[in-house]
Design an enzyme around this catalytic site. Sequence first.
Site, short mmCIF file in Angstrom:
data_model
loop_
_atom_site.label_atom_id
_atom_site.label_comp_id
_atom_site.label_asym_id
_atom_site.label_seq_id
_atom_site.Cartn_x
_atom_site.Cartn_y
_atom_site.Cartn_z
N LYS A 1 2.26 -3.77 6.63
CA LYS A 1 2.58 -3.94 5.30
C LYS A 1 4.23 -3.59 5.05
CE LYS A 1 -1.36 -4.68 3.41
NZ LYS A 1 -1.68 -5.74 2.79
N TYR B 1 -1.55 -1.14 11.05
CA TYR B 1 -1.80 -1.77 9.31
C TYR B 1 -0.58 -1.38 8.64
CZ TYR B 1 -3.64 -1.87 4.80
OH TYR B 1 -3.68 -2.16 3.36
N SER C 1 0.91 -1.08 0.00
CA SER C 1 0.03 0.02 0.15
C SER C 1 0.91 1.27 -0.12
CB SER C 1 -0.73 -0.03 1.28
OG SER C 1 -1.40 1.27 1.48
P1 NAD Z 1 -10.79 -7.19 1.41
O1 NAD Z 1 -10.94 -7.21 3.13
O2 NAD Z 1 -12.08 -7.09 0.69
O3 NAD Z 1 -10.00 -8.78 1.07
C1 NAD Z 1 -9.21 -9.46 1.93
C2 NAD Z 1 -9.57 -10.91 2.06
O4 NAD Z 1 -8.62 -11.52 2.86
C3 NAD Z 1 -10.80 -10.99 2.49
O5 NAD Z 1 -11.68 -11.74 1.63
C4 NAD Z 1 -10.66 -11.62 4.09
O6 NAD Z 1 -11.65 -12.73 4.27
C5 NAD Z 1 -9.38 -12.39 3.70
N1 NAD Z 1 -8.61 -12.77 4.83
C6 NAD Z 1 -8.22 -11.91 5.82
N2 NAD Z 1 -7.29 -12.29 6.66
C7 NAD Z 1 -7.40 -13.63 6.28
C8 NAD Z 1 -6.59 -14.81 6.82
N3 NAD Z 1 -5.78 -14.66 7.88
N4 NAD Z 1 -6.61 -15.96 6.05
C9 NAD Z 1 -7.24 -16.11 4.82
N5 NAD Z 1 -7.86 -15.12 4.31
C10 NAD Z 1 -7.97 -13.87 5.08
O7 NAD Z 1 -9.83 -6.20 1.24
P2 NAD Z 1 -9.12 -5.92 -0.21
O8 NAD Z 1 -9.72 -4.29 -0.21
O9 NAD Z 1 -9.70 -6.67 -1.35
O10 NAD Z 1 -7.78 -5.83 0.02
C11 NAD Z 1 -6.83 -6.85 -0.35
C12 NAD Z 1 -5.60 -6.44 -0.06
O11 NAD Z 1 -4.97 -5.21 -0.43
C13 NAD Z 1 -5.33 -6.43 1.33
O12 NAD Z 1 -3.93 -7.19 1.76
C14 NAD Z 1 -5.19 -4.93 1.75
O13 NAD Z 1 -4.34 -4.69 3.00
C15 NAD Z 1 -4.45 -4.37 0.28
N6 NAD Z 1 -4.80 -3.12 0.15
C16 NAD Z 1 -6.13 -2.55 0.22
C17 NAD Z 1 -6.35 -1.19 -0.11
C18 NAD Z 1 -7.85 -0.99 -0.34
O14 NAD Z 1 -7.80 0.52 -0.07
N7 NAD Z 1 -8.91 -1.64 -0.35
C19 NAD Z 1 -5.27 -0.50 -0.35
C20 NAD Z 1 -4.12 -0.96 -0.34
C21 NAD Z 1 -3.77 -2.22 -0.15
#
Ligand code: NAD
Length: 341
Positions: free
Chosen positions: A153, A149, A124
């Site tokens: 990362k 958080y 991120s």
């Molecule tokens: P999201 O929460 O919709 O998806 C994450 C998924 O991971 C979920 O389906 C959750 O059930 C699963 N999960 C969480 N912990 C787990 C575990 N221990 N074992 C198995 N599954 C697990 O989030 P997203 O927005 O799709 O984000 C995906 C990735 O991108 C994440 O790592 C997030 O930190 C990163 N990210 C997201 C954003 C954003 O703004 N959405 C920005 C930068 C980075």
Amino acid sequence: MKILITGGAGYIGSHTLIELNKAGYDFIVYDNLSNSTDESLKRVEKIINKSIIFEKGDIRDKDALQAVFKKYEIESVIHFAGLKAVGESVAKPLEYYDNNVVGTIRLLEVMKENNCKKIVFSSSATVYGDPATTPIKENFPVGGTTNPYGTSKYMIERILEDVQIGDNEFKIVILRYFNPVGAHESGTIGEDPNGIPNNLMPFISQTAVGKREFLSVFGGDYDTADGTGVRDYIHVVDLADGHVKAINYINAQTQNMEPLIVNLGTGNGYSVIDMVKAFEKASGKKVAYKIVDRRPGDIAKCFADPSFAKEVLGWEANRTIEQMCKDSWNWQSNNPNGYKN
Ligand code: NAD
Ligand code: UDP
């Protein structure tokens, strides 16, 4: 040969499945559904007209992961699984470090034990902390994170770099996302946050659909054109395509490679008010807002220099904020309660 998609039932993961399928990749989804439901996968199945292999499990559960690696021939991993709510991470730091950092260590152990050494990781822009200047390049200082958080990362990035030094057969791409918004054009999958949204776009769309009375705009006195915070919003489908390009890149490497770190953003900064106006135009709905105090930890401006992604991955974002707002509204208005319809 398959790609293991951890967190594939979530917001970005579910959109990425569609782009991977388009590109001819085979995958299996591994998710504990802690922040999603398998309804997203059912809807993706309809879009791609194909059934999806789903294994429910936690990345911290080594036995379950081992079983998945034994059952399928897994060539590479796209690692989305993680907890992502900034405020919650301040209240529950141990849960965040356990889930995100320990979970990634377990995953890397199982990958190594199974000789699977290709991974794309969801990082991120938060790792840049408060950048001295914008646009942000990949070589800007990192680590000045302001919450667990973001620190998780940053720690995972460092761990991945060390893993590659320890075993130089590892091929690693670290993608630093800016602000993902929007939804698939079908309006059948999208972002479905639990409870009151923390992020701007779901809050705006829930206000437009009548679920929230007004948007609180966090700060009107930043050093920006209209005083509100500026971010680099990127359409989730463009972001999803970035993962296909990252996997293509890894697969094309015949020599060992150092971890490749790439910004995925558009290079354009839009303010909170810009987003409200664009959303009102796309939806035809009024979005009531009030300017309130700044949110602790927020910064004035954050947007990418995305030129390295174009140079190295041949990727660039091409969807506009009009498209982002139109697709968010299509998803929100067709699914006012997200996947709980
Ligand atoms: P999201 O929460 O919709 O998806 C994450 C998924 O991971 C979920 O389906 C959750 O059930 C699963 N999960 C969480 N912990 C787990 C575990 N221990 N074992 C198995 N599954 C697990 O989030 P997203 O927005 O799709 O984000 C995906 C990735 O991108 C994440 O790592 C997030 O930190 C990163 N990210 C997201 C954003 C954003 O703004 N959405 C920005 C930068 C980075
Ligand atoms: N924001 C806002 N009201 C909200 C949520 C967010 O004014 O209810 C602002 C926030 O201050 C920032 C921008 O919208 O300037 C994007 O915030 P978000 O939480 O979506 O992403 P961040 O960049 O903080 O990760």
